[in-house]
Design a protein around this motif. Structure first.
Motif, PDB file in Angstrom:
ATOM      1  N   THR A 384       0.803  -1.226   0.000  1.00 41.73           N
ATOM      2  CA  THR A 384       0.000   0.000   0.000  1.00 41.73           C
ATOM      3  C   THR A 384       0.838   1.279   0.000  1.00 41.73           C
ATOM      4  N   GLU A 385       2.175   1.136   0.025  1.00 37.72           N
ATOM      5  CA  GLU A 385       3.005   2.328   0.132  1.00 37.72           C
ATOM      6  C   GLU A 385       2.742   3.317  -1.006  1.00 37.72           C
ATOM      7  N   GLY A 386       2.555   2.785  -2.227  1.00 42.20           N
ATOM      8  CA  GLY A 386       2.320   3.661  -3.370  1.00 42.20           C
ATOM      9  C   GLY A 386       1.029   4.451  -3.229  1.00 42.20           C
ATOM     10  N   LEU A 387       0.041   3.869  -2.541  1.00 40.06           N
ATOM     11  CA  LEU A 387      -1.234   4.564  -2.372  1.00 40.06           C
ATOM     12  C   LEU A 387      -1.070   5.825  -1.531  1.00 40.06           C
ATOM     13  N   LEU A 388      -0.153   5.788  -0.595  1.00 43.62           N
ATOM     14  CA  LEU A 388       0.067   6.965   0.261  1.00 43.62           C
ATOM     15  C   LEU A 388       0.473   8.161  -0.588  1.00 43.62           C
ATOM     16  N   VAL A 389       1.200   7.909  -1.677  1.00 48.89           N
ATOM     17  CA  VAL A 389       1.659   8.994  -2.531  1.00 48.89           C
ATOM     18  C   VAL A 389       0.589   9.367  -3.554  1.00 48.89           C
ATOM     19  N   HIS A 390       0.032   8.342  -4.180  1.00 46.90           N
ATOM     20  CA  HIS A 390      -0.822   8.614  -5.341  1.00 46.90           C
ATOM     21  C   HIS A 390      -2.294   8.797  -4.987  1.00 46.90           C
ATOM     22  N   GLU A 391      -2.728   8.213  -3.890  1.00 47.00           N
ATOM     23  CA  GLU A 391      -4.123   8.403  -3.486  1.00 47.00           C
ATOM     24  C   GLU A 391      -4.164   8.715  -1.993  1.00 47.00           C
ATOM     25  N   PRO A 392      -3.606   9.883  -1.636  1.00 49.68           N
ATOM     26  CA  PRO A 392      -3.461  10.206  -0.206  1.00 49.68           C
ATOM     27  C   PRO A 392      -4.801  10.374   0.517  1.00 49.68           C
ATOM     28  N   HIS A 393      -5.888  10.561  -0.242  1.00 54.58           N
ATOM     29  CA  HIS A 393      -7.188  10.775   0.409  1.00 54.58           C
ATOM     30  C   HIS A 393      -7.748   9.499   1.010  1.00 54.58           C
ATOM     31  N   LEU A 394      -7.182   8.338   0.651  1.00 59.44           N
ATOM     32  CA  LEU A 394      -7.755   7.083   1.161  1.00 59.44           C
ATOM     33  C   LEU A 394      -7.560   6.967   2.666  1.00 59.44           C
ATOM     34  N   THR A 395      -8.560   6.403   3.328  1.00 57.73           N
ATOM     35  CA  THR A 395      -8.407   6.128   4.749  1.00 57.73           C
ATOM     36  C   THR A 395      -7.634   4.825   4.911  1.00 57.73           C
ATOM     37  N   ARG A 396      -7.184   4.599   6.129  1.00 55.99           N
ATOM     38  CA  ARG A 396      -6.467   3.367   6.424  1.00 55.99           C
ATOM     39  C   ARG A 396      -7.300   2.141   6.025  1.00 55.99           C
ATOM     40  N   ARG A 397      -8.600   2.213   6.333  1.00 57.26           N
ATOM     41  CA  ARG A 397      -9.490   1.090   6.060  1.00 57.26           C
ATOM     42  C   ARG A 397      -9.607   0.848   4.547  1.00 57.26           C
ATOM     43  N   GLU A 398      -9.685   1.962   3.798  1.00 56.92           N
ATOM     44  CA  GLU A 398      -9.786   1.815   2.338  1.00 56.92           C
ATOM     45  C   GLU A 398      -8.502   1.230   1.749  1.00 56.92           C
ATOM     46  N   ARG A 399      -7.373   1.697   2.290  1.00 55.39           N
ATOM     47  CA  ARG A 399      -6.101   1.153   1.810  1.00 55.39           C
ATOM     48  C   ARG A 399      -6.014  -0.335   2.089  1.00 55.39           C
ATOM     49  N   ASP A 400      -6.442  -0.706   3.271  1.00 54.20           N
ATOM     50  CA  ASP A 400      -6.390  -2.113   3.647  1.00 54.20           C
ATOM     51  C   ASP A 400      -7.251  -2.949   2.704  1.00 54.20           C
ATOM     52  N   ALA A 401      -8.419  -2.391   2.361  1.00 55.96           N
ATOM     53  CA  ALA A 401      -9.299  -3.120   1.447  1.00 55.96           C
ATOM     54  C   ALA A 401      -8.628  -3.304   0.089  1.00 55.96           C
ATOM     55  N   ARG A 402      -7.933  -2.237  -0.339  1.00 54.62           N
ATOM     56  CA  ARG A 402      -7.240  -2.350  -1.627  1.00 54.62           C
ATOM     57  C   ARG A 402      -6.126  -3.391  -1.568  1.00 54.62           C
ATOM     58  N   ALA A 403      -5.418  -3.451  -0.413  1.00 48.71           N
ATOM     59  CA  ALA A 403      -4.352  -4.437  -0.253  1.00 48.71           C
ATOM     60  C   ALA A 403      -4.906  -5.842  -0.344  1.00 48.71           C
ATOM     61  N   ILE A 404      -6.058  -6.065   0.317  1.00 51.57           N
ATOM     62  CA  ILE A 404      -6.678  -7.389   0.276  1.00 51.57           C
ATOM     63  C   ILE A 404      -7.013  -7.759  -1.160  1.00 51.57           C
ATOM     64  N   GLU A 405      -7.579  -6.794  -1.858  1.00 51.99           N
ATOM     65  CA  GLU A 405      -7.954  -7.021  -3.255  1.00 51.99           C
ATOM     66  C   GLU A 405      -6.723  -7.374  -4.104  1.00 51.99           C
ATOM     67  N   ALA A 406      -5.641  -6.564  -3.942  1.00 51.32           N
ATOM     68  CA  ALA A 406      -4.444  -6.763  -4.764  1.00 51.32           C
ATOM     69  C   ALA A 406      -3.774  -8.097  -4.456  1.00 51.32           C
ATOM     70  N   LEU A 407      -3.695  -8.436  -3.168  1.00 50.56           N
ATOM     71  CA  LEU A 407      -3.040  -9.702  -2.814  1.00 50.56           C
ATOM     72  C   LEU A 407      -3.841 -10.885  -3.328  1.00 50.56           C
ATOM     73  N   ALA A 408      -5.166 -10.792  -3.219  1.00 48.87           N
ATOM     74  CA  ALA A 408      -6.004 -11.880  -3.725  1.00 48.87           C
ATOM     75  C   ALA A 408      -5.810 -12.025  -5.228  1.00 48.87           C
ATOM     76  N   GLU A 409      -5.664 -10.897  -5.894  1.00 48.27           N
ATOM     77  CA  GLU A 409      -5.534 -10.939  -7.352  1.00 48.27           C
ATOM     78  C   GLU A 409      -4.255 -11.641  -7.793  1.00 48.27           C
ATOM     79  N   VAL A 410      -3.169 -11.494  -7.006  1.00 48.01           N
ATOM     80  CA  VAL A 410      -1.926 -12.170  -7.388  1.00 48.01           C
ATOM     81  C   VAL A 410      -1.817 -13.554  -6.760  1.00 48.01           C
ATOM     82  N   GLY A 411      -2.897 -14.023  -6.174  1.00 50.06           N
ATOM     83  CA  GLY A 411      -2.916 -15.395  -5.694  1.00 50.06           C
ATOM     84  C   GLY A 411      -2.283 -15.593  -4.332  1.00 50.06           C
TER      85      GLY A 411
END
Lengths: 537, 307
Positions: A384-411
């Protein structure tokens, strides 16, 4: 039937670690007949190297060997260094995976070659020079009379491996152990070294033990094959039989592990995402106060290319050809001349500040899955480090959700996101690196040798993953690799590079089936074992 | 190689020049002057003194005068030790400091590398633990503690050795100060050697040497220790310069007439010329020893070439 010259029975190797003993080799049997070529095949961690290290008395300080290994009926496990020194370097010799570091950088190669001859009492120091020149001729090192006084750093990797082979042959050994002798070399050099070994064996008649993960080598050179997995021999057979009728599921898996399939080119209407025109990168070497003029080294010499949406361009070349530098220049990560356009916008002169909003659309995945992830951050933080730079408006919870999504996508299991990189295997780490790129929803991903550090079976999985992601998100890839088998499976367009220039480019099938340029043909010929093998398998 | 040495020596001239310039102005920025006493001197006398030492001239003129004299090898008169030129002080003090430093350096090098190599070869045995433990202790105890303790124990209580003094450079007088100077260096060199040797023993080329049945002695001495000496050689450059130009602590505690004392005394007494002289001597030593180290390095490691 003759007696084996090397007879291994119930050989075990264990290493004492802080987490208790690790059993690297769990009781294996192995025979080597005079003059035959035996291959020990397995993926990393299978114990194939440690088996031979145990026999040579070269285990690390915390390693211990048990069981039996007899050379011509004489037990060598548990022998003192002094007693073992009468066998190793004379009767049994070894060449290693790392030609760049296996010779002592502080001594001339002639002196290093003379040491085993002198210490095994074959010749006196004063008589040894003609013999060394003869050996260097034998292994095809050009200009041996002069090279005998060269230091290792003055030779290329291939030449150093030839010197190691000369050392291995110096005392007319019965057995030559070759531990991944070509893995660290470029593909054309690999072929030369393998030819040399095969030719020398024909002339000198020693047995060769090949330790390798490369099934192309095995099929071409080995008489018999041992397949190792997790410290055990799971299958052994004549090479022909093993390749045509593999019995053990692991062997079958290894044989099927070569990446397969091809990629169709994107429709001609697909928009051009990234365009480079006359891109050039020069490095200034030397120079400075009182040191004379600097030399400009052309790493990338005026290269033009167009990358379309959904396209994969494979950039192929040997080390030093400039392929990685080209990838970095196109992402504006290396200072370059010429024009680079991203989605029609000229970014040739964009500085760091101007590039930042575009960065999330152009991502990069590196070769080294161990070095490119910070060991002090959790996987979730890394992804999620890149999100801090590129989508700083996301909350911690939203970032976490994105991490779950991304990790699931790469198996990967999203529950693993609180762990640290060292808890993951090489393949898993490369998935993490891919997730870190994918979470930003890029349009272009530059993949710099993303599979080179991985075992074949894992490579295949990563290749499949990358292709799935490409299909799902209509990604464009710039795929940099020296591994033609992987490139063939991934790319629809190929650029062959040498010394910073494009040698040849074209559609994948065309390049592979009808290479026009001599250099491309040489590359293909050197890789032919792998291709031929894949076609018959 | 000769060309390289000449180039390096040439490039040392601007280095020393910059150091001289910086030191010249920095010491003069410091408040106070060499002739300020608790009870101020009569202004007339003060004026005379200042004129005699050119201190009445503008700073840039003093600077140029100093450079001119320096170019002729004249470091000027000492401001606090009347009747002595700075050159006189160095002529008597420098040989003392060099003798002391050279002995300490040799001792540290021999004992340090031997202990370090021994510890590496016996890694994780009691020998190793002893060496590492002692070395850590040697690094942590500062010389201003070691010196009086040694002096008290061997000089006063046991009476085996002189508690201080120079005695014209007799061996008995040298033992304690040399030991004080050498101990921390032994500790540092031993640790450096140990680490480098362990790394060298794990290297691929040592594995090659073992795989080819070379005797352990050859593997260790020829292939491991030579590689292990490289970081030690790098460390020696600045260390040698520091040891040979004398130590304030050791010279003060043992009452040794070297030049190490001059730096601090000169700085405290605002003895401009003495401070400048010491700075120049140290700078020249550092330049020379770094050059020697670079040449040694190239001799040890063929990958380093300067032409």
């Amino acid at each position: 039937m003759r007696d084996p010259i090397l007879k291994v029975r119930d050989l075990k190797v264990e290493f004492g670690t802080n987490d208790g003993p690790v059993y690297a080799v769990k009781g294996i049997d192995l025979d080597v007949m005079p003059g035959e070529t035996v291959a020990i095949v397995g993926e990393s961690g299978s114990g194939k190297s440690q088996t031979m290290m145990a026999i040579m008395g070269l285990l690390a300080g915390n390693g211990r060997a048990d069981g039996s290994a007899q050379y011509r009926g004489k037990e060598i496990i548990g022998l003192s260094d002094r007693a073992l020194n009468r066998i190793r370097g004379e009767k049994i010799t070894m060449i290693f995976q790392e030609p760049m570091t296996s010779l002592d950088p502080l001594y001339k190669i002639g002196r290093q070659l003379s040491e085993p001859i002198i210490h095994h009492g074959k010749l006196k120091r004063s008589e040894v020079r003609p013999r060394i020149i003869e050996l260097l001729k034998l292994v095809g090192l050009p200009d041996p009379e002069r090279r005998i006084d060269a230091y290792p750093h003055e030779l290329s990797g291939g030449q150093r491996q030839r010197v190691m082979i000369a050392m291995a042959l110096a005392n007319d050994p019965d057995i030559l152990i070759a531990d991944e002798p070509t893995t660290a070399l470029d593909v054309t050099i690999q072929a030369q070294i393998l030819e040399l070994l095969a030719d020398l064996q024909k002339r000198l008649g020693m047995a060769i033990v090949f330790i390798t993960h490369d099934l192309g080598i095995v099929r071409r050179f080995a008489d018999r094959v041992y397949v190792m997995q997790k410290g055990e021999v799971v299958e052994t057979n004549d090479a022909e039989v093993l390749f045509t009728a593999p019995a053990h599921p692991y062997t079958q898996m290894l044989l099927a592990a070569e990446p397969t399939g091809t990629k169709a080119p994107p429709p001609p209407t697909a928009p051009v995402l990234l365009e480079g025109r006359d891109v050039a990168v020069t490095f200034r070497v030397g120079g400075g106060f009182l040191k004379g003029p600097a030399i400009d080294l052309k790493a990338v010499d005026r290269i033009s290319l167009q990358l379309r949406q959904g396209q994969t361009i494979g950039i192929v070349g040997e080390s030093g050809s400039g392929k990685s530098t080209l990838g970095r220049a196109l992402l504006r990560l290396a200072p370059s001349k010429g024009a680079v356009r991203f989605q029609g916008k000229d970014i040739s002169h964009a500085d760091r500040e101007a590039m930042r909003p575009l960065r999330h659309e152009m991502q990069l995945v590196f070769q080294d899955p161990f070095g490119s992830l910070s060991p002090r951050m959790t996987v979730g933080q890394i992804v999620t480090e890149g999100l801090l730079v590129h989508e700083p408006h996301l909350t911690r919870r939203e970032r976490d959700a994105r991490a779950i999504e991304a990790l699931a996508e790469v198996g990967l299991d999203p529950l693993m996101r609180n762990r640290y990189p060292h808890e993951f295997s090489g393949g898993q780490r490369q998935r993490i690196a891919i997730a870190r790129a994918m979470i930003l929803k890029p349009k272009i991903v530059v993949l710099d040798e993303p599979t080179s550090a991985l075992d074949r079976s894992v490579q295949k999985q990563i290749v499949d993953l990358l292709r799935d992601l490409q299909k799902a998100h209509d990604l464009a890839y710039l795929f940099i690799s020296h591994d033609l088998a992987v490139v063939r499976a991934m790319a629809d367009h190929i650029i062959v590079m040498k010394e910073g220039r494009i040698v040849e480019e074209g559609a994948t099938a065309e390049i592979f089936d009808h290479p026009r340029e001599a250099y491309t043909q040489a590359l293909m010929a050197a890789a032919v074992d792998q291709t031929r093998f894949r076609r018959s398998a | 190689m000769v060309g390289y040495v000449l180039r390096r020596l040439l490039s040392a001239i601007p280095t020393v020049f910059i150091i001289v310039t910086l030191a010249f102005f920095m010491i003069r920025i410091a408040p106070g002057g060499p002739f300020d006493l608790e009870r101020p001197l009569d202004p007339l006398i003060m004026e005379n003194i200042n004129r005699a030492y050119n201190l009445d001239k503008p700073l840039w003129q003093q600077y140029l005068l100093y450079l001119g004299n320096l170019a002729q090898g004249d470091l000027g008169p000492s401001f606090t030790r009347r009747d002595f030129s700075v050159m006189d002080l160095f002529r008597t003090g420098l040989p003392v400091s060099i003798q002391l430093g050279a002995m300490a350096l040799s001792l540290a090098l021999i004992v340090g590398t031997a202990l370090g190599a021994l510890a590496a070869l016996r890694q994780n045995t009691w020998i190793d633990y002893m060496v590492v433990g002692t070395a850590t202790l040697g690094i942590t105890i500062p010389p201003f503690v070691i010196a009086p303790v040694l002096s008290l124990f061997f000089g006063v209580m046991l009476g085996w050795l002189p508690a201080g003094g120079w005695g014209g450079g007799q061996f008995r007088y040298l033992v304690l100060p040399v030991a004080t100077l050498a101990l921390p260096q032994i500790a540092i060199i031993a640790r450096l050697t140990r680490g480098a040797t362990i790394e060298a023993l794990r290297s691929n080329h040592v594995r090659t040497a073992r795989a080819y049945g070379l005797p352990t002695r050859v593997v260790v001495v020829t292939h491991a220790l030579r590689a292990a000496m490289l970081p030690v050689v790098s460390y020696l450059g600045p260390t040698a310069a520091a040891l040979l130009t004398g130590s304030v602590v050791v010279e003060t505690i043992f009452g040794i007439p070297g030049i190490g004392r001059y730096f601090v005394q000169g700085a405290l007494g605002r003895d401009y010329t003495l401070v400048m002289g010491t700075v120049i001597v140290i700078a020249v030593f550092v330049v020379i020893f770094n050059l020697i180290v670079d040449i040694l390095y190239a001799w040890l490691d063929p990958r380093v070439r300067y032409d």
